[in-house]
Motif scaffolding. Sequence first.
Motif, mmCIF file in Angstrom:
data_model
loop_
_atom_site.group_PDB
_atom_site.id
_atom_site.type_symbol
_atom_site.label_atom_id
_atom_site.label_comp_id
_atom_site.label_asym_id
_atom_site.label_seq_id
_atom_site.Cartn_x
_atom_site.Cartn_y
_atom_site.Cartn_z
ATOM 1 N N PHE A 503 33.066 50.881 20.765
ATOM 2 C CA PHE A 503 33.855 49.904 20.021
ATOM 3 C C PHE A 503 33.680 48.501 20.603
ATOM 4 N N VAL A 504 33.528 48.415 21.924
ATOM 5 C CA VAL A 504 33.327 47.106 22.551
ATOM 6 C C VAL A 504 31.980 46.510 22.144
ATOM 7 N N MET A 505 30.931 47.333 22.089
ATOM 8 C CA MET A 505 29.586 46.853 21.783
ATOM 9 C C MET A 505 29.374 46.593 20.301
ATOM 10 N N ALA A 506 30.238 47.084 19.436
ATOM 11 C CA ALA A 506 30.041 46.937 17.986
ATOM 12 C C ALA A 506 30.362 45.512 17.539
ATOM 13 N N ARG A 507 29.748 45.116 16.389
ATOM 14 C CA ARG A 507 29.978 43.825 15.780
ATOM 15 C C ARG A 507 30.503 44.003 14.373
ATOM 16 N N LEU A 508 31.400 43.112 13.929
ATOM 17 C CA LEU A 508 32.068 43.240 12.646
ATOM 18 C C LEU A 508 31.579 42.152 11.698
ATOM 19 N N GLN A 509 31.351 42.552 10.435
ATOM 20 C CA GLN A 509 30.944 41.602 9.397
ATOM 21 C C GLN A 509 31.829 41.821 8.175
ATOM 22 N N PHE A 516 34.519 45.635 4.969
ATOM 23 C CA PHE A 516 33.761 45.042 6.051
ATOM 24 C C PHE A 516 32.786 46.076 6.607
ATOM 25 N N THR A 517 31.842 45.604 7.406
ATOM 26 C CA THR A 517 30.781 46.443 7.953
ATOM 27 C C THR A 517 30.851 46.435 9.463
ATOM 28 N N ILE A 518 30.659 47.615 10.062
ATOM 29 C CA ILE A 518 30.617 47.762 11.524
ATOM 30 C C ILE A 518 29.158 47.978 11.908
ATOM 31 N N VAL A 519 28.593 47.065 12.689
ATOM 32 C CA VAL A 519 27.188 47.124 13.089
ATOM 33 C C VAL A 519 27.119 47.642 14.519
ATOM 34 N N THR A 520 26.353 48.707 14.728
ATOM 35 C CA THR A 520 26.176 49.287 16.062
ATOM 36 C C THR A 520 24.740 49.100 16.503
ATOM 37 N N ASN A 521 24.518 49.304 17.810
ATOM 38 C CA ASN A 521 23.195 49.057 18.389
ATOM 39 C C ASN A 521 22.288 50.279 18.326
ATOM 40 N N ASN A 522 22.846 51.482 18.228
ATOM 41 C CA ASN A 522 22.026 52.690 18.195
ATOM 42 C C ASN A 522 22.824 53.818 17.529
ATOM 43 N N ASN A 523 22.149 54.945 17.361
ATOM 44 C CA ASN A 523 22.771 56.088 16.685
ATOM 45 C C ASN A 523 23.902 56.693 17.504
ATOM 46 N N LEU A 524 23.794 56.619 18.837
ATOM 47 C CA LEU A 524 24.839 57.192 19.673
ATOM 48 C C LEU A 524 26.159 56.466 19.467
ATOM 49 N N GLU A 525 26.114 55.119 19.464
ATOM 50 C CA GLU A 525 27.333 54.354 19.228
ATOM 51 C C GLU A 525 27.880 54.621 17.829
ATOM 52 N N GLN A 526 26.977 54.786 16.860
ATOM 53 C CA GLN A 526 27.427 55.085 15.498
ATOM 54 C C GLN A 526 28.191 56.417 15.452
ATOM 55 N N LYS A 527 27.684 57.415 16.173
ATOM 56 C CA LYS A 527 28.359 58.719 16.168
ATOM 57 C C LYS A 527 29.719 58.639 16.832
ATOM 58 N N ARG A 547 45.852 50.257 1.432
ATOM 59 C CA ARG A 547 45.292 51.605 1.451
ATOM 60 C C ARG A 547 43.886 51.652 0.863
ATOM 61 N N ALA A 548 43.452 50.580 0.229
ATOM 62 C CA ALA A 548 42.118 50.539 -0.364
ATOM 63 C C ALA A 548 41.092 49.901 0.577
ATOM 64 N N LEU A 549 41.490 49.655 1.825
ATOM 65 C CA LEU A 549 40.588 49.036 2.780
ATOM 66 C C LEU A 549 39.435 49.991 3.106
ATOM 67 N N LEU A 550 38.204 49.472 3.056
ATOM 68 C CA LEU A 550 37.019 50.291 3.287
ATOM 69 C C LEU A 550 36.130 49.632 4.319
ATOM 70 N N PHE A 551 35.351 50.466 5.010
ATOM 71 C CA PHE A 551 34.358 49.939 5.939
ATOM 72 C C PHE A 551 33.213 50.936 6.037
ATOM 73 N N VAL A 552 32.032 50.425 6.372
ATOM 74 C CA VAL A 552 30.845 51.251 6.574
ATOM 75 C C VAL A 552 30.301 50.981 7.966
ATOM 76 N N ILE A 553 29.573 51.974 8.492
ATOM 77 C CA ILE A 553 29.016 51.883 9.844
ATOM 78 C C ILE A 553 27.504 51.877 9.718
ATOM 79 N N GLU A 554 26.868 50.821 10.213
ATOM 80 C CA GLU A 554 25.419 50.692 10.140
ATOM 81 C C GLU A 554 24.849 50.564 11.545
ATOM 82 N N VAL A 555 23.549 50.846 11.645
ATOM 83 C CA VAL A 555 22.837 50.773 12.923
ATOM 84 C C VAL A 555 21.806 49.660 12.842
ATOM 85 N N ASP A 556 21.835 48.743 13.803
ATOM 86 C CA ASP A 556 20.850 47.665 13.917
ATOM 87 C C ASP A 556 20.144 47.831 15.252
#
Length: 598
Positions: A503-509, A516-527, A547-556
């Motif tokens: 969570f510390v290493m992730a970036r939010l867009q 909004f989108t959560i960007v992670t550095n690798n697959n391990l952080e995504q998991k 309650r309609a708030l949505l987010f996706v997790i991506e790997v960069d």
Amino acid sequence: MEKFIVSARKYRPQTFDTVVGQGHITTTLKNAIRNQQLAHAFLFCGPRGVGKTTCARILAKTINCEKPGEDGEACNVCHSCVSFNEGTSLNIHELDAASNNSVDDIRTLVEQVRFAPQAGTYKVYIIDEVHMLSSSAFNAFLKTLEEPPGYAIFILATTEKHKILPTILSRCQIFDFKRITTNDTVDHLEQICTKEEVNADRAALHLIAQKSEGCMRDALSIMDKIVSFTNGTVSYQNTLEHLNILDADYYFRFMESMLAQDLGGAMLLYDDIDRKGFEGDLVLNGFAEFVRNLLVCKDQKVANLLQVVESFKDRYIAMGKQVSVAWLINALNILNEAEIGFKAARNKRLHIELVLIKLSYLQQAIELGAGADDGKKKLVDTAKPVAFRQIPVLGAAPKQAAAKPKAEAPQTGAKLIIEDQPAARPASQAVVPPVQPVKQEQPVSDQPKVKIGGLASIRQQFVGKGLASAGEVIPLEEARLHAAWEAFTQQLRDTKNPASQSFVMARLQINNSAHFTIVTNNNLEQKFIEGERRPLSEYLCKVFNNRALLFVIEVDENVVYQEPTDKPMSSRDKFIAIAEEYPLIRELKDRLRLELDL
């Protein structure tokens, strides 16, 4: 004192006619010998103790007989037959593949095949339990089995044909031996008892035949034991005691108690059986077989499947007439489930007693179930069809429309009501009747008297309810989202959750006000973040009241990592820093020609 020989060896068949229960095999072999159409390789397969090796030996003796009979049987008089009966024939070789299953054993056998017989016509090689040969041994045997010399005949015997290589099967004539029927076994045992002067009841021999399950060798062994146990008398009771079989009379008494719903009698009867040392699974299995026999008795077409002692057949038929097919089928299901769960039950006796309770009141349960079905059927029969209003035909005359009865109240459950309302017209136009327009009433939701369907009613209940009543929705903002993200990350740190570092290493867009989108550095952080998706979603929905708030997790994976500023210095880095601050130290090192271990 004459040496005792077990019946299985003493009365082993010596001709094809004495083989029991394999007429389809013996007839084929005799015809092949008579017509001189012998194959070079045979495969005899089937259950144990049904005559595979015996038929192989008889075939080997018959094809070398010097004076065979017209029926294709050996004469048992010539030199070849006598030497075979005495076990001194050189033309017959037996190999036990269970103990001689290596490549070297097969190579030795192949070497022997090269030599022609000194006397007789054929050299016969009988390989018993051929499925025990190794794959290498099979491969070494293939060429010889496919193209043997004209005087060599191979007879392979096995109980497990599926273990033999297909290349071996394709080179052999396959003969499938079947289990010996109960009647054939009983007849053969009676003949042996007559020769041995043993008093035997046919009912006892029938029990022995059932216990052997189509294996004649087992049947003869069991009879030898019982003859020794009873000192020459084979009775029904002695056979039951020796084979540990529960008498069928107990099952008849069980059935009488259950049909009368006499639970106490059934419990006492089982207590008597338990005191005699019979296990519960044996009782369940025996009673299931008894119920199966009763079910067979209900249909004359399958009456020949009833394999019971002759003296009990009439009793089975009489009892079968008293029991319904529904009771028998349900009882079989109960007994089958009880037998499956018997091993897992801790209290075995209670497990059996529960089965007795179910069976004792099974007839009452069937009657109650039938009554419930009748009630359901009556309800369906009394249901009335939905009444629909007749819609007037467009363009009909006014008099015909007026002659029709006034529309009745709408039926319950109606979705749409159509009424005819003639439009006002001048008196001058009374001669030509215009087309009467049809007016559709308001939707169903506006009609208080009309019931709404199930889905529509559910929707109406939740109209106006939900997020609006909970308060105002807070849109996503950079500062507020990062603050909420830090707060949730701190919660993970407090609980020592390993996902906190991800969570510390992730970036939010932020994409829009509710996504909004959560960007992670690798697959391990995504998991790691994916593992906390549910609590994170609940936390953010609560913070933003959405309650309609949505987010996706991506790997960069193209992120350039920066070295942390608080990285500890190595020994080389420390020396360079000191040398820069104090140049005389580097000069001292150079003058003394020192080599530092960096």
